[in-house]
Design a protein around this motif. Structure first.
Motif, mmCIF file in Angstrom:
data_model
loop_
_atom_site.group_PDB
_atom_site.id
_atom_site.type_symbol
_atom_site.label_atom_id
_atom_site.label_comp_id
_atom_site.label_asym_id
_atom_site.label_seq_id
_atom_site.Cartn_x
_atom_site.Cartn_y
_atom_site.Cartn_z
ATOM 1 N N PRO A 46 0.629 -1.211 -0.098
ATOM 2 C CA PRO A 46 0.152 0.087 0.144
ATOM 3 C C PRO A 46 0.861 1.108 0.119
ATOM 4 O O PRO A 46 0.232 2.464 -0.409
ATOM 5 C CB PRO A 46 -1.094 -0.044 1.396
ATOM 6 C CG PRO A 46 -0.299 -1.190 2.100
ATOM 7 C CD PRO A 46 0.733 -2.224 1.168
ATOM 8 N N ARG A 47 2.068 1.215 0.375
ATOM 9 C CA ARG A 47 2.929 2.450 0.345
ATOM 10 C C ARG A 47 3.252 2.759 -1.126
ATOM 11 O O ARG A 47 3.772 4.016 -1.098
ATOM 12 C CB ARG A 47 4.272 2.081 1.260
ATOM 13 C CG ARG A 47 4.059 1.974 2.580
ATOM 14 C CD ARG A 47 5.471 1.901 3.440
ATOM 15 N NE ARG A 47 5.243 1.572 4.963
ATOM 16 C CZ ARG A 47 5.361 2.593 5.645
ATOM 17 N NH1 ARG A 47 5.173 3.916 5.236
ATOM 18 N NH2 ARG A 47 5.050 2.271 6.994
ATOM 19 N N LEU A 48 3.104 2.034 -2.081
ATOM 20 C CA LEU A 48 3.505 2.414 -3.496
ATOM 21 C C LEU A 48 2.066 2.842 -4.161
ATOM 22 O O LEU A 48 2.186 3.130 -5.152
ATOM 23 C CB LEU A 48 4.019 1.102 -4.205
ATOM 24 C CG LEU A 48 5.434 0.672 -3.596
ATOM 25 C CD1 LEU A 48 5.947 -0.438 -4.332
ATOM 26 C CD2 LEU A 48 6.447 1.834 -3.628
ATOM 27 N N ALA A 49 0.809 2.507 -3.555
ATOM 28 C CA ALA A 49 -0.330 3.072 -4.053
ATOM 29 C C ALA A 49 -0.153 4.585 -4.025
ATOM 30 O O ALA A 49 0.316 5.271 -3.066
ATOM 31 C CB ALA A 49 -1.704 2.362 -3.176
ATOM 32 N N PRO A 50 -0.965 5.027 -5.179
ATOM 33 C CA PRO A 50 -1.118 6.598 -4.925
ATOM 34 C C PRO A 50 -1.786 6.831 -3.660
ATOM 35 O O PRO A 50 -2.803 6.314 -3.145
ATOM 36 C CB PRO A 50 -2.156 6.737 -6.102
ATOM 37 C CG PRO A 50 -2.076 5.533 -7.105
ATOM 38 C CD PRO A 50 -1.701 4.508 -6.084
ATOM 39 N N PHE A 51 -1.441 8.158 -3.084
ATOM 40 C CA PHE A 51 -1.862 8.302 -1.771
ATOM 41 C C PHE A 51 -3.306 9.294 -1.883
ATOM 42 O O PHE A 51 -3.370 10.179 -2.610
ATOM 43 C CB PHE A 51 -0.846 9.356 -1.076
ATOM 44 C CG PHE A 51 -1.496 9.896 0.372
ATOM 45 C CD1 PHE A 51 -1.718 8.845 1.349
ATOM 46 C CD2 PHE A 51 -1.650 10.980 0.823
ATOM 47 C CE1 PHE A 51 -2.046 9.348 2.674
ATOM 48 C CE2 PHE A 51 -1.936 11.643 1.910
ATOM 49 C CZ PHE A 51 -2.180 10.523 2.926
ATOM 50 N N SER A 52 -4.223 8.564 -1.493
ATOM 51 C CA SER A 52 -5.652 9.034 -1.643
ATOM 52 C C SER A 52 -6.201 9.142 -0.240
ATOM 53 O O SER A 52 -7.151 8.208 -0.148
ATOM 54 C CB SER A 52 -6.644 8.684 -2.788
ATOM 55 O OG SER A 52 -6.635 7.368 -2.412
ATOM 56 N N PRO A 53 -5.993 9.930 0.659
ATOM 57 C CA PRO A 53 -6.606 10.060 2.068
ATOM 58 C C PRO A 53 -8.155 10.519 1.918
ATOM 59 O O PRO A 53 -8.468 11.043 1.016
ATOM 60 C CB PRO A 53 -5.634 10.832 2.654
ATOM 61 C CG PRO A 53 -5.443 11.911 1.668
ATOM 62 C CD PRO A 53 -5.420 11.082 0.601
ATOM 63 N N PRO A 54 -8.894 9.889 2.959
ATOM 64 C CA PRO A 54 -10.224 10.465 3.103
ATOM 65 C C PRO A 54 -10.196 11.886 3.490
ATOM 66 O O PRO A 54 -9.329 12.556 3.590
ATOM 67 C CB PRO A 54 -10.693 9.612 4.386
ATOM 68 C CG PRO A 54 -9.499 9.546 5.054
ATOM 69 C CD PRO A 54 -8.461 9.166 4.275
ATOM 70 N N GLN A 55 -11.655 12.596 3.072
ATOM 71 C CA GLN A 55 -11.600 13.895 3.240
ATOM 72 C C GLN A 55 -11.495 14.417 4.794
ATOM 73 O O GLN A 55 -11.937 13.684 5.584
ATOM 74 C CB GLN A 55 -12.963 14.381 2.698
ATOM 75 C CG GLN A 55 -13.212 15.979 2.867
ATOM 76 C CD GLN A 55 -14.483 16.451 2.194
ATOM 77 O OE1 GLN A 55 -15.381 15.583 1.767
ATOM 78 N NE2 GLN A 55 -14.775 17.960 2.123
ATOM 79 N N LYS A 56 -10.801 15.558 5.147
ATOM 80 C CA LYS A 56 -10.473 16.068 6.533
ATOM 81 C C LYS A 56 -11.670 16.187 7.046
ATOM 82 O O LYS A 56 -12.709 16.992 6.334
ATOM 83 C CB LYS A 56 -9.613 17.519 6.340
ATOM 84 C CG LYS A 56 -8.947 17.708 7.439
ATOM 85 C CD LYS A 56 -8.142 18.982 7.744
ATOM 86 C CE LYS A 56 -7.519 19.447 8.782
ATOM 87 N NZ LYS A 56 -6.557 20.436 8.626
ATOM 88 N N TYR A 57 -11.868 15.941 8.422
ATOM 89 C CA TYR A 57 -13.179 15.886 9.035
ATOM 90 C C TYR A 57 -14.264 15.255 8.886
ATOM 91 O O TYR A 57 -15.509 15.388 9.125
ATOM 92 C CB TYR A 57 -13.737 17.624 9.120
ATOM 93 C CG TYR A 57 -12.540 18.545 9.629
ATOM 94 C CD1 TYR A 57 -11.976 18.160 11.022
ATOM 95 C CD2 TYR A 57 -12.177 19.728 8.860
ATOM 96 C CE1 TYR A 57 -11.045 19.042 11.256
ATOM 97 C CE2 TYR A 57 -11.200 20.378 9.551
ATOM 98 C CZ TYR A 57 -10.478 20.369 10.606
ATOM 99 O OH TYR A 57 -9.639 20.984 11.134
ATOM 100 N N SER A 58 -14.182 14.354 7.928
ATOM 101 C CA SER A 58 -15.148 13.117 7.640
ATOM 102 C C SER A 58 -15.208 12.143 8.585
ATOM 103 O O SER A 58 -14.224 11.775 9.379
ATOM 104 C CB SER A 58 -14.932 12.682 6.106
ATOM 105 O OG SER A 58 -13.582 12.058 5.949
ATOM 106 N N ILE A 59 -16.158 11.595 8.546
ATOM 107 C CA ILE A 59 -16.654 10.238 9.542
ATOM 108 C C ILE A 59 -16.674 8.845 8.984
ATOM 109 O O ILE A 59 -17.282 8.994 7.672
ATOM 110 C CB ILE A 59 -17.865 10.620 10.321
ATOM 111 C CG1 ILE A 59 -17.981 11.849 10.982
ATOM 112 C CG2 ILE A 59 -18.149 9.377 11.265
ATOM 113 C CD1 ILE A 59 -17.075 12.104 12.167
#
Length: 165
Positions: A46-59
């Motif tokens: 997963p470290r090589l996968a593109p970084f696509s984090p969840p939206q800030k302040y989302s639940i």
């Protein structure tokens, strides 16, 4: 399916030795150390996968993967990487109470998390359980007022420690 292979000239005997043919399916699956990340198969690491984090302040709903002294790593549904929930974000502490992550959560626990921060340079995101109702997933700090007050308090404590030194 293309075949790879070749021939080798044996200089000592001046004879021609054909090498065995090898198909792509049989070829080794290793890449050179200096291979660009675009050639690496994503999904294995997963470290090589593109970084696509969840939206800030989302639940999000998640599952605790590991628990350390400093907090817990939580896998969120639909997100490829684990997020860190610091021990201070696991539960509201009573005044002067020391929290231990292992007393609050354990691996396998299903939890509701709020995304507090994202580090694009380190490709990490940080979570909180204390701003979510663990029964319903309701956001207990929808305008981030409590979170911002906590940050201000930490900065104040940090400044007072610096002044004392």
């Amino acid at each position: 399916m293309a075949a790879t292979g070749g021939s080798k000239l044996n200089a000592a005997s001046s004879s021609f030795e054909p090498q065995a043919q090898q198909t792509e399916a049989e070829a080794p699956r290793t890449l050179p150390r200096d291979a660009p990340p675009s050639r690496v198969v994503v999904g294995r690491n997963p470290r090589l996968a593109p970084f696509s984090p969840p939206q800030k302040y989302s639940i999000h709903r998640g599952e605790v993967q590991t628990v350390q002294e400093f907090g817990a790593f939580v896998t969120l549904e639909g997100i490829a990487r684990d997020g860190l929930c610091h021990v201070s974000q696991l539960r509201r502490a009573e005044s002067g109470q020391m929290l231990q992550a292992s007393q609050i959560v354990k691996p396998g626990d299903r939890v509701w998390c709020k995304v507090l921060d994202i580090s694009w340079t380190k490709q990490r995101f940080f979570l909180s359980l204390k701003y979510c109702n663990q029964d319903t997933g309701e956001d207990l700090d929808p305008d981030q007022a409590e979170h911002l007050a906590d940050l201000a308090e930490k900065e104040k404590q940090k400044a007072s420690r610096t002044d004392q030194a």
